[in-house]
Write a protein that holds these residues in place. Structure first.
Motif, PDB file in Angstrom:
ATOM      1  N   MET A 237      27.867  36.682  57.991  1.00 23.47           N
ATOM      2  CA  MET A 237      28.681  37.872  57.725  1.00 23.47           C
ATOM      3  C   MET A 237      28.072  39.070  58.461  1.00 23.47           C
ATOM      4  O   MET A 237      26.891  39.347  58.302  1.00 23.47           O
ATOM      5  CB  MET A 237      28.743  38.171  56.229  1.00 23.47           C
ATOM      6  N   HIS A 238      28.904  39.761  59.271  1.00 26.42           N
ATOM      7  CA  HIS A 238      28.389  40.874  60.063  1.00 26.42           C
ATOM      8  C   HIS A 238      29.136  42.184  59.845  1.00 26.42           C
ATOM      9  O   HIS A 238      28.661  43.228  60.268  1.00 26.42           O
ATOM     10  CB  HIS A 238      28.472  40.530  61.553  1.00 26.42           C
ATOM     11  N   CYS A 239      30.325  42.114  59.238  1.00 31.32           N
ATOM     12  CA  CYS A 239      31.140  43.332  59.136  1.00 31.32           C
ATOM     13  C   CYS A 239      32.000  43.289  57.871  1.00 31.32           C
ATOM     14  O   CYS A 239      32.013  42.303  57.138  1.00 31.32           O
ATOM     15  CB  CYS A 239      32.035  43.469  60.362  1.00 31.32           C
ATOM     16  N   GLY A 240      32.727  44.358  57.663  1.00 25.62           N
ATOM     17  CA  GLY A 240      33.601  44.456  56.503  1.00 25.62           C
ATOM     18  C   GLY A 240      34.669  43.382  56.472  1.00 25.62           C
ATOM     19  O   GLY A 240      35.020  42.873  55.405  1.00 25.62           O
ATOM     20  N   SER A 241      35.186  43.015  57.642  1.00 27.92           N
ATOM     21  CA  SER A 241      36.204  41.963  57.698  1.00 27.92           C
ATOM     22  C   SER A 241      35.635  40.618  57.264  1.00 27.92           C
ATOM     23  O   SER A 241      36.304  39.833  56.597  1.00 27.92           O
ATOM     24  CB  SER A 241      36.779  41.838  59.113  1.00 27.92           C
ATOM     25  N   CYS A 242      34.394  40.352  57.663  1.00 30.73           N
ATOM     26  CA  CYS A 242      33.716  39.117  57.245  1.00 30.73           C
ATOM     27  C   CYS A 242      33.581  39.090  55.717  1.00 30.73           C
ATOM     28  O   CYS A 242      33.892  38.096  55.072  1.00 30.73           O
ATOM     29  CB  CYS A 242      32.321  39.026  57.856  1.00 30.73           C
ATOM     30  N   ALA A 243      33.103  40.189  55.179  1.00 32.91           N
ATOM     31  CA  ALA A 243      32.905  40.286  53.734  1.00 32.91           C
ATOM     32  C   ALA A 243      34.225  40.112  52.997  1.00 32.91           C
ATOM     33  O   ALA A 243      34.302  39.402  51.993  1.00 32.91           O
ATOM     34  CB  ALA A 243      32.269  41.632  53.385  1.00 32.91           C
ATOM     35  N   PHE A 244      35.279  40.747  53.514  1.00 31.77           N
ATOM     36  CA  PHE A 244      36.605  40.654  52.910  1.00 31.77           C
ATOM     37  C   PHE A 244      37.097  39.205  52.903  1.00 31.77           C
ATOM     38  O   PHE A 244      37.624  38.721  51.907  1.00 31.77           O
ATOM     39  CB  PHE A 244      37.567  41.558  53.689  1.00 31.77           C
ATOM     40  N   ALA A 245      36.912  38.510  54.021  1.00 30.92           N
ATOM     41  CA  ALA A 245      37.367  37.117  54.132  1.00 30.92           C
ATOM     42  C   ALA A 245      36.640  36.218  53.139  1.00 30.92           C
ATOM     43  O   ALA A 245      37.265  35.396  52.460  1.00 30.92           O
ATOM     44  CB  ALA A 245      37.158  36.612  55.557  1.00 30.92           C
ATOM     45  N   VAL A 246      35.333  36.379  53.032  1.00 26.40           N
ATOM     46  CA  VAL A 246      34.543  35.553  52.101  1.00 26.40           C
ATOM     47  C   VAL A 246      34.932  35.857  50.659  1.00 26.40           C
ATOM     48  O   VAL A 246      35.188  34.946  49.866  1.00 26.40           O
ATOM     49  CB  VAL A 246      33.029  35.781  52.322  1.00 26.40           C
ATOM     50  N   GLU A 247      34.973  37.130  50.330  1.00 26.40           N
ATOM     51  CA  GLU A 247      35.295  37.546  48.957  1.00 26.40           C
ATOM     52  C   GLU A 247      36.670  37.024  48.531  1.00 26.40           C
ATOM     53  O   GLU A 247      36.821  36.462  47.446  1.00 26.40           O
ATOM     54  CB  GLU A 247      35.244  39.069  48.878  1.00 26.40           C
ATOM     55  N   ASN A 248      37.663  37.187  49.379  1.00 30.36           N
ATOM     56  CA  ASN A 248      39.015  36.753  49.024  1.00 30.36           C
ATOM     57  C   ASN A 248      39.136  35.241  48.947  1.00 30.36           C
ATOM     58  O   ASN A 248      39.864  34.721  48.096  1.00 30.36           O
ATOM     59  CB  ASN A 248      40.040  37.330  49.990  1.00 30.36           C
ATOM     60  N   SER A 249      38.446  34.535  49.818  1.00 32.30           N
ATOM     61  CA  SER A 249      38.484  33.078  49.792  1.00 32.30           C
ATOM     62  C   SER A 249      37.920  32.553  48.468  1.00 32.30           C
ATOM     63  O   SER A 249      38.475  31.641  47.862  1.00 32.30           O
ATOM     64  CB  SER A 249      37.688  32.521  50.972  1.00 32.30           C
ATOM     65  N   ILE A 250      36.832  33.151  48.026  1.00 30.04           N
ATOM     66  CA  ILE A 250      36.223  32.740  46.756  1.00 30.04           C
ATOM     67  C   ILE A 250      37.112  33.137  45.577  1.00 30.04           C
ATOM     68  O   ILE A 250      37.336  32.349  44.660  1.00 30.04           O
ATOM     69  CB  ILE A 250      34.811  33.353  46.606  1.00 30.04           C
ATOM     70  N   LYS A 251      37.638  34.365  45.604  1.00 30.15           N
ATOM     71  CA  LYS A 251      38.467  34.855  44.497  1.00 30.15           C
ATOM     72  C   LYS A 251      39.752  34.052  44.316  1.00 30.15           C
ATOM     73  O   LYS A 251      40.329  34.060  43.230  1.00 30.15           O
ATOM     74  CB  LYS A 251      38.798  36.331  44.685  1.00 30.15           C
ATOM     75  N   ASP A 252      40.197  33.371  45.371  1.00 32.56           N
ATOM     76  CA  ASP A 252      41.408  32.549  45.283  1.00 32.56           C
ATOM     77  C   ASP A 252      41.211  31.294  44.434  1.00 32.56           C
ATOM     78  O   ASP A 252      42.182  30.671  44.016  1.00 32.56           O
ATOM     79  CB  ASP A 252      41.888  32.129  46.678  1.00 32.56           C
ATOM     80  N   LEU A 253      39.968  30.927  44.176  1.00 32.68           N
ATOM     81  CA  LEU A 253      39.685  29.720  43.395  1.00 32.68           C
ATOM     82  C   LEU A 253      39.944  29.962  41.913  1.00 32.68           C
ATOM     83  O   LEU A 253      39.596  31.014  41.372  1.00 32.68           O
ATOM     84  CB  LEU A 253      38.225  29.295  43.567  1.00 32.68           C
ATOM     85  N   ASP A 254      40.539  28.968  41.268  1.00 31.49           N
ATOM     86  CA  ASP A 254      40.746  29.029  39.823  1.00 31.49           C
ATOM     87  C   ASP A 254      39.387  28.936  39.132  1.00 31.49           C
ATOM     88  O   ASP A 254      38.579  28.068  39.453  1.00 31.49           O
ATOM     89  CB  ASP A 254      41.643  27.864  39.371  1.00 31.49           C
ATOM     90  N   GLY A 255      39.117  29.849  38.243  1.00 27.58           N
ATOM     91  CA  GLY A 255      37.859  29.846  37.510  1.00 27.58           C
ATOM     92  C   GLY A 255      36.890  30.928  37.963  1.00 27.58           C
ATOM     93  O   GLY A 255      35.868  31.155  37.330  1.00 27.58           O
ATOM     94  N   ILE A 256      37.209  31.601  39.073  1.00 30.92           N
ATOM     95  CA  ILE A 256      36.374  32.711  39.544  1.00 30.92           C
ATOM     96  C   ILE A 256      36.832  33.983  38.835  1.00 30.92           C
ATOM     97  O   ILE A 256      37.988  34.370  38.923  1.00 30.92           O
ATOM     98  CB  ILE A 256      36.494  32.902  41.069  1.00 30.92           C
ATOM     99  N   ASN A 257      35.930  34.595  38.110  1.00 32.67           N
ATOM    100  CA  ASN A 257      36.241  35.846  37.424  1.00 32.67           C
ATOM    101  C   ASN A 257      35.974  37.044  38.320  1.00 32.67           C
ATOM    102  O   ASN A 257      36.704  38.025  38.280  1.00 32.67           O
ATOM    103  CB  ASN A 257      35.429  35.967  36.136  1.00 32.67           C
ATOM    104  N   ASP A 258      34.910  36.952  39.133  1.00 38.92           N
ATOM    105  CA  ASP A 258      34.589  38.042  40.038  1.00 38.92           C
ATOM    106  C   ASP A 258      33.689  37.537  41.152  1.00 38.92           C
ATOM    107  O   ASP A 258      32.873  36.636  40.945  1.00 38.92           O
ATOM    108  CB  ASP A 258      33.895  39.180  39.290  1.00 38.92           C
ATOM    109  N   ALA A 259      33.850  38.119  42.325  1.00 37.97           N
ATOM    110  CA  ALA A 259      32.993  37.841  43.479  1.00 37.97           C
ATOM    111  C   ALA A 259      32.848  39.145  44.247  1.00 37.97           C
ATOM    112  O   ALA A 259      33.845  39.743  44.630  1.00 37.97           O
ATOM    113  CB  ALA A 259      33.614  36.764  44.359  1.00 37.97           C
TER     114      ALA A 259
END
Length: 69
Positions: free
Chosen positions: A11-33
């Motif tokens: 991860m090098h930039c805000g877009s990287c962080a956004f992509a990772v965060e949203n990918s994880i948050k899309d999973l059922d059972g994730i309350n926060d990332a």
């Protein structure tokens, strides 16, 4: 509930962080990332009965990054 911090490589930039965060948050059972770009980590809050560590690792991989073991 599980509270955990994982290290994500590449991860090098805000877009990287956004992509990772949203990918994880899309999973059922994730309350926060929340990504901390400065440290390259993600603070997770999830239900281990609904989502596994492997599921989270795969979501990070699908976003184009890898979880440091």
């Amino acid at each position: 509930m599980v509270n955990e911090k994982i290290k994500v490589n590449g991860m090098h930039c805000g877009s990287c962080a956004f992509a990772v965060e949203n990918s994880i948050k899309d999973l059922d059972g994730i309350n926060d990332a929340k990504v901390d770009l400065d440290t390259g980590t993600v603070d997770l809050d999830y239900d281990s009965d609904k989502v596994s560590k492997t599921d989270i690792d795969e979501a990070v991989k699908e976003a184009g990054f890898s979880v440091e073991k």
